[in-house]
Motif scaffolding. Sequence first.
Motif, mmCIF file in Angstrom:
data_model
loop_
_atom_site.group_PDB
_atom_site.id
_atom_site.type_symbol
_atom_site.label_atom_id
_atom_site.label_comp_id
_atom_site.label_asym_id
_atom_site.label_seq_id
_atom_site.Cartn_x
_atom_site.Cartn_y
_atom_site.Cartn_z
ATOM 1 N N ALA A 1 12.714 44.592 -43.789
ATOM 2 C CA ALA A 1 11.678 43.581 -43.602
ATOM 3 C C ALA A 1 11.649 42.596 -44.766
ATOM 4 C CB ALA A 1 10.315 44.261 -43.449
ATOM 5 N N CYS A 2 11.819 43.097 -45.975
ATOM 6 C CA CYS A 2 11.841 42.212 -47.146
ATOM 7 C C CYS A 2 13.056 41.294 -47.119
ATOM 8 C CB CYS A 2 11.835 43.036 -48.432
ATOM 9 S SG CYS A 2 10.253 43.844 -48.750
ATOM 10 N N ALA A 3 14.200 41.803 -46.610
ATOM 11 C CA ALA A 3 15.378 40.944 -46.490
ATOM 12 C C ALA A 3 15.122 39.811 -45.499
ATOM 13 C CB ALA A 3 16.583 41.774 -46.049
ATOM 14 N N VAL A 4 14.463 40.125 -44.390
ATOM 15 C CA VAL A 4 14.148 39.094 -43.391
ATOM 16 C C VAL A 4 13.143 38.092 -43.953
ATOM 17 C CG1 VAL A 4 13.176 38.702 -41.100
ATOM 18 C CG2 VAL A 4 14.678 40.659 -41.487
ATOM 19 N N LEU A 5 12.172 38.584 -44.725
ATOM 20 C CA LEU A 5 11.133 37.723 -45.289
ATOM 21 C C LEU A 5 11.503 37.176 -46.661
ATOM 22 C CD1 LEU A 5 8.016 39.919 -44.363
ATOM 23 C CD2 LEU A 5 8.788 37.838 -43.207
ATOM 24 N N GLY A 6 12.780 37.309 -47.048
ATOM 25 C CA GLY A 6 13.210 36.913 -48.390
ATOM 26 C C GLY A 6 12.773 35.526 -48.828
ATOM 27 N N PRO A 7 12.983 34.477 -48.028
ATOM 28 C CA PRO A 7 12.579 33.129 -48.467
ATOM 29 C C PRO A 7 11.086 33.014 -48.765
ATOM 30 C CG PRO A 7 14.089 32.993 -46.612
ATOM 31 C CD PRO A 7 13.737 34.440 -46.768
ATOM 32 N N TRP A 8 10.254 33.623 -47.926
ATOM 33 C CA TRP A 8 8.813 33.546 -48.162
ATOM 34 C C TRP A 8 8.402 34.364 -49.388
ATOM 35 C CZ3 TRP A 8 10.787 33.968 -43.140
ATOM 36 C CH2 TRP A 8 10.548 32.875 -42.319
ATOM 37 N N ARG B 1 10.645 24.561 -67.757
ATOM 38 C CA ARG B 1 10.217 23.638 -66.705
ATOM 39 C C ARG B 1 11.336 23.408 -65.697
ATOM 40 N NH1 ARG B 1 7.528 21.407 -71.226
ATOM 41 N NH2 ARG B 1 9.224 19.940 -71.634
ATOM 42 N N LEU B 2 12.580 23.316 -66.195
ATOM 43 C CA LEU B 2 13.710 23.179 -65.276
ATOM 44 C C LEU B 2 13.842 24.424 -64.392
ATOM 45 C CD1 LEU B 2 16.452 21.596 -67.583
ATOM 46 C CD2 LEU B 2 15.401 20.532 -65.577
ATOM 47 N N ALA B 3 13.667 25.603 -64.986
ATOM 48 C CA ALA B 3 13.769 26.844 -64.212
ATOM 49 C C ALA B 3 12.692 26.910 -63.151
ATOM 50 C CB ALA B 3 13.668 28.048 -65.150
ATOM 51 N N ALA B 4 11.446 26.530 -63.516
ATOM 52 C CA ALA B 4 10.348 26.559 -62.550
ATOM 53 C C ALA B 4 10.625 25.607 -61.396
ATOM 54 C CB ALA B 4 9.033 26.197 -63.239
ATOM 55 N N ALA B 5 11.124 24.393 -61.712
ATOM 56 C CA ALA B 5 11.412 23.415 -60.656
ATOM 57 C C ALA B 5 12.530 23.894 -59.749
ATOM 58 C CB ALA B 5 11.781 22.076 -61.296
ATOM 59 N N ASN B 6 13.586 24.455 -60.326
ATOM 60 C CA ASN B 6 14.706 24.943 -59.513
ATOM 61 C C ASN B 6 14.291 26.117 -58.635
ATOM 62 O OD1 ASN B 6 17.143 23.401 -59.904
ATOM 63 N ND2 ASN B 6 17.100 24.055 -62.040
ATOM 64 N N CYS B 7 13.505 27.022 -59.194
ATOM 65 C CA CYS B 7 13.070 28.187 -58.415
ATOM 66 C C CYS B 7 12.202 27.753 -57.235
ATOM 67 C CB CYS B 7 12.290 29.153 -59.310
ATOM 68 S SG CYS B 7 13.302 30.041 -60.511
ATOM 69 N N ALA B 8 11.319 26.797 -57.463
ATOM 70 C CA ALA B 8 10.455 26.337 -56.383
ATOM 71 C C ALA B 8 11.254 25.614 -55.304
ATOM 72 C CB ALA B 8 9.365 25.424 -56.937
ATOM 73 N N ALA B 9 12.292 24.871 -55.723
ATOM 74 C CA ALA B 9 13.064 24.086 -54.759
ATOM 75 C C ALA B 9 14.102 24.920 -54.011
ATOM 76 C CB ALA B 9 13.763 22.939 -55.485
ATOM 77 N N SER B 10 14.455 26.095 -54.523
ATOM 78 C CA SER B 10 15.539 26.884 -53.915
ATOM 79 C C SER B 10 15.076 28.301 -53.592
ATOM 80 C CB SER B 10 16.757 26.923 -54.853
ATOM 81 O OG SER B 10 17.166 25.623 -55.200
ATOM 82 N N ALA B 11 13.918 28.406 -52.968
ATOM 83 C CA ALA B 11 13.373 29.724 -52.651
ATOM 84 C C ALA B 11 14.293 30.505 -51.716
ATOM 85 C CB ALA B 11 11.990 29.585 -52.033
ATOM 86 N N HIS B 12 14.901 29.799 -50.725
ATOM 87 C CA HIS B 12 15.792 30.497 -49.792
ATOM 88 C C HIS B 12 17.002 31.069 -50.509
ATOM 89 C CE1 HIS B 12 17.576 26.481 -50.140
ATOM 90 N NE2 HIS B 12 18.713 27.053 -49.812
ATOM 91 N N ARG B 13 17.472 30.332 -51.529
ATOM 92 C CA ARG B 13 18.632 30.808 -52.285
ATOM 93 C C ARG B 13 18.273 32.046 -53.097
ATOM 94 N NH1 ARG B 13 20.407 26.397 -56.270
ATOM 95 N NH2 ARG B 13 18.623 27.221 -57.411
ATOM 96 N N LEU B 14 17.114 32.023 -53.751
ATOM 97 C CA LEU B 14 16.693 33.165 -54.541
ATOM 98 C C LEU B 14 16.354 34.365 -53.647
ATOM 99 C CD1 LEU B 14 14.481 31.441 -57.225
ATOM 100 C CD2 LEU B 14 16.759 32.394 -57.508
ATOM 101 N N GLY B 15 15.898 34.081 -52.422
ATOM 102 C CA GLY B 15 15.606 35.181 -51.505
ATOM 103 C C GLY B 15 16.827 36.038 -51.249
ATOM 104 N N ILE C 1 25.991 31.916 -56.002
ATOM 105 C CA ILE C 1 24.955 30.897 -56.235
ATOM 106 C C ILE C 1 25.293 30.073 -57.466
ATOM 107 C CG2 ILE C 1 22.542 30.586 -56.902
ATOM 108 C CD1 ILE C 1 21.856 32.987 -55.136
ATOM 109 N N ALA C 2 25.695 30.758 -58.546
ATOM 110 C CA ALA C 2 26.016 30.044 -59.782
ATOM 111 C C ALA C 2 27.223 29.135 -59.596
ATOM 112 C CB ALA C 2 26.277 31.051 -60.896
ATOM 113 N N THR C 3 28.229 29.615 -58.878
ATOM 114 C CA THR C 3 29.417 28.781 -58.637
ATOM 115 C C THR C 3 29.047 27.531 -57.835
ATOM 116 O OG1 THR C 3 30.834 30.740 -58.676
ATOM 117 C CG2 THR C 3 31.725 28.752 -57.652
ATOM 118 N N GLY C 4 28.183 27.706 -56.841
ATOM 119 C CA GLY C 4 27.780 26.564 -56.036
ATOM 120 C C GLY C 4 26.904 25.578 -56.782
#
Length: 862
Positions: A470-477, A498-512, A766-769
Motif C-alpha cells: 500500500a505504501c508503494a502504491v501511495l508513494g507519491p502522496w 533551500r535547494l533541497a526543499a524546493a527539489n523535494c517538493a517538486a519531485s515527490a513522485h521521484r522520491l516516492g 535518479i541521480a544519473t537522470g
Amino acid sequence: MKVAALLATRATRAHRKAWTAVFAALTLTSLLLGAFGLTLVSAWSAHPRVERYAGADLVVAGDQTTRFSAASLGERETVSAGLTERVRIPRTALTVVRGVSGVRAAVADVEFPVGLAGSAATGSATGSATGSATGRPWEAARLAPYALRTGRAPQRADEVVVAGGGGPERGGADRVGQRLTLRVGGHDTAYTVVGVADGPRTAVWFTGAEARRLSGHPEALDAIGVVAESGTGAGELAGRVRKALDTAGVTDVGHRADGDPATVRVLTGDDRGEAEFLAAAPARGELLAALGSVAGAVVLVSLLVVSSTIVQALRQRSHELGLLRAVGATPGQLRAAVGREVGRVAAWAALVGAAGAAPAYLGLRALLDARGALPTGLDLTLLPPLWLTPLVTAAVTVLVAQVAAFIGGARTATARPAEALRERAPGRGRGITGLVLLGVGASAAGTAALQRGATAAAAAGAAAVTMVIACAVLGPWIAEGAMRLLGAPLRLFGPGGRLAAANCAASAHRLGAAITPIVLVTAFAGVQLSGGATLTHAGDAQARQVLRADLAVHADGGLPAGAVERIREVPGVRAATEIVPGTVLLARSQLGAPELERLPVFGVTPERLTSTLDPGPRSGDLTRLRPGTVAVGADRADSLGVRPGSTVTLRFGDGQEARLRVVATYQRSIALGDFLLSRDDLLRHTSMPVASGAGRVLVATAPDADRKAVTNALARAVPGARVEPDPAPVRGEAAEQALAEVVSVAVVGAVGGFTVIAVLSTLALIATGRRPELRLLRLAGAGRGQLRRMLRLEAAATVVTGLVVGAAVASVPLLAFSMATTGTLPYLPPAQAAVIVSVVVATAAAGSLPPVWGTLRGRYPR
C-alpha cells in the motif's frame, strides 16, 4: 516486429547504466528464488534416514500421525499432525506377523534410556553419572545389521554388548570383561561386557528378556523388523502382513480420539526411517510450511522491487519514449520494444542468478544444520531432475520482469502523442487502491490481535506485506506529505537546504520510488526480527521470574526411585519439585477450520511447587495438581473459556487423548507453556522418559542453610546424580523455534539484499537522470558545496521518511501481535535496529552521491 527489434537493440546499448541496476535486481531475484526453490523441493522429497532397520524388508510400527476433523463451510475437513513420542503396538502383533507366509524372521524392538552410573571392577553400584546411552535387545541388532567385532552375544540378564569406538562412556568399555554400572529407570545395576559390536557409540544391547523388563512396558513393542524369505518381494509381503494385522484386529496401544484411527503401519523403503526418527516427519511438514511462506514472501518482494527498479529505469527515458510516440510509434511497437529490452536483460540475469542458486542452497542447508533447525535423521534429498528447479525459477524471474515492464511502459505507450512528452500526476484509481490495501493490512493486524501463536504471527506478517505494498502504491502522496513537513527544517541549512526543499517538493513522485524500498526493508525486517525477539524477551523475563530454586539435581538414565523424597529430607532443603518437559496437541476449530496445535508443556510434582517455581497463580490451587488434572495459562484459559472446575481435552505426544480437570490458572505461560500437568501423567506418554537428563529436581534451600553443605548432602543422598549450583531458568520452547529463527534470518537477508539493490539502483538512476539539472544549477551560480549539501539533505530526507513510514507500518501489526501474545510492547534488540538504520543510511549515501561526483568536479560543469 523489425521496428521493435531495432528500437530495443539501440535502447539497450544507449542505456547500459540504467539496465545495470535492473540486471543486478533480477540476478538477485533469480538467485534467491532458485535457492528457496531447491530447499523447498528438497524438503518435499525429504525422508527420515534408515539406519537401525536398514537390514529389514518391512517395519511394523504404530501410527505416528494424529487427525482431527471438523465442519468447515458446510464440509467435513480433516487436519493431521505428526507425533513426536513413540506410539507403541501390542506384543500380540509379533505372533501375528510371524505367522504370515513369506516371513523369514520377525524381530521385536524396544528402546529405553540408559545412564552410565559408573564403572567398577567389583560390580559396585556407586559412582558418578558420566554419560547417557540407548538400550535395545540384542536380537534387534541384526536389523541394521550390526555385527559383533569381538566377544559373543549376551545370554544372561547381567550381560551386555556395547558399541565399538569406546562404548557409551568413551573410555575402555570396549574391553570384553569390563564391568559397567548402568542406570535404567532410576535403578543402578552392574553388567558385564561380553561383546563389542558395530553401531552408534551410545548403544547398549541386552538380552531380549532383560530389555523387555527394563523398557517398563513388557506387553508393548516399539516396532517389529521383518525379514522376508528369499524370492518374496517387500511389496507383496507388506500386503500380506497388512491383511493379517487387520484380520487379527491389531491396533496401536492406548486410547485415541474419536475420528483418529489407531491403525498399525507397515513401512517399506525409505518410510522405514519413520519408525526410527520420530521427529523427522513432523519437522518435514513444518519446514515445508515455513519455506512455502518464505517463497511467497520472496516472490511478492521481488515483484515489488523489480517493478520499482524497471519503472524507474523507464521513467528516466519517459521523454524519449514520449518523443517516439509523438513521431508516430504505435503503442504496440513501444510495448514490444520495451518488452524486448527487458527480456534480453532479464534472460541473462536469470541465468546468472540460477547458476548461483545451488551454492546459495548449500549455504542455507549449512545454516539449518549449524543452528540445529532440523532434527537428527531427516535427510533433505534432491533427485537429479530436481536440480533443474533454478531453471524454472529463472523463467519466473523473466515473467516478473515482463510484467513489470508492461506496468512501467503502459502509461506512455497508451498516451496520446500530444500528451506523451509531459509527465502526468498519479491517478485517482491508484490512490483508492492504496487506501484499500491499507485497510486490508489493518484488518490483518486486527486478526493478529485476536489470535495466538503461529496464526497471530502469520496474520502480522501478512499485514506488514499488505501495508508495504500500500505504501508503494501511495508513494507519491507519502513523499509529498513528508516533504511538506521536512521543508521548513531543510531550509534552515542555508542555500543548499533551500535547494533541497524546493527539489523535494517538486519531485515527490521521484522520491516516492526511492522511499518505497526503504519502507519495505524497515517494515519487513522489523516485523520478522521483532516478532521473535518480543517472544524471546518476554519469555526470558518470565523464566527469570518463575525460577525460585537454588539448586537442581538430575542424572542420566533417571533419578533413583524415591529420590525426590530423599532430597526433601536433606537438612537445609525447604522444597523440591521434579519437572519434566514434554509436548501436547490441542485440537480445536479456529475460524471455522480444524486445527492441531503442538504446545510445549511441563509435568511437575505439586508439593510446595511455588517455593521452587512461581507460575504466577491467578485462580485455583496448584497444589491440587494430580494425575487427571491440569493447570492452564491465563491467556489460554480465556481463549478456551475454562476456569477451575472445567475440563480440557488434550492429546499427549503419543496421540492418546485425555480429558483433564482444570485445577488452577496461572499468568507466566510464555515461560512455562500453556499447560502444567502432573509429572506422572506426562511420563506415561513419553517414549524416552528423562532421557539424557531431561528431567530434573529443583531444590529451594532454607534461608539460613549453608548452600555448599546442602550440595554435598544432596550428592550423598542421591548417588550418581549431578547437583547444579546455579540452575538454568525453566523455559518451554516450541520444537520449531530453531527453524523459525533460521527462516527469519533467511527472510530478512533476502529482503535486505533486495532492498540494498533497490535503494542503490533507484537512487543511482535518479541521480544519473539529474545530471543536466545539476549542470544547469552550476551555470546559474550554485556552488559545488551548496549542491553537495543539497544532495546530502535530499538523501537524508529520503532516509528519514522511509525509516519513519516503515517503522509506522511495522508498528501496527507488531503492536497487535505483541499485545495478543505477551501483553507487552514490541521489542527489537538495539543492535539489530542499528544494523537496519546503518544499512539504509550507507546505501542511500552510496546511491545519491557517487553517480554525480563527475558533474560536481572542476570549476566548470561537465
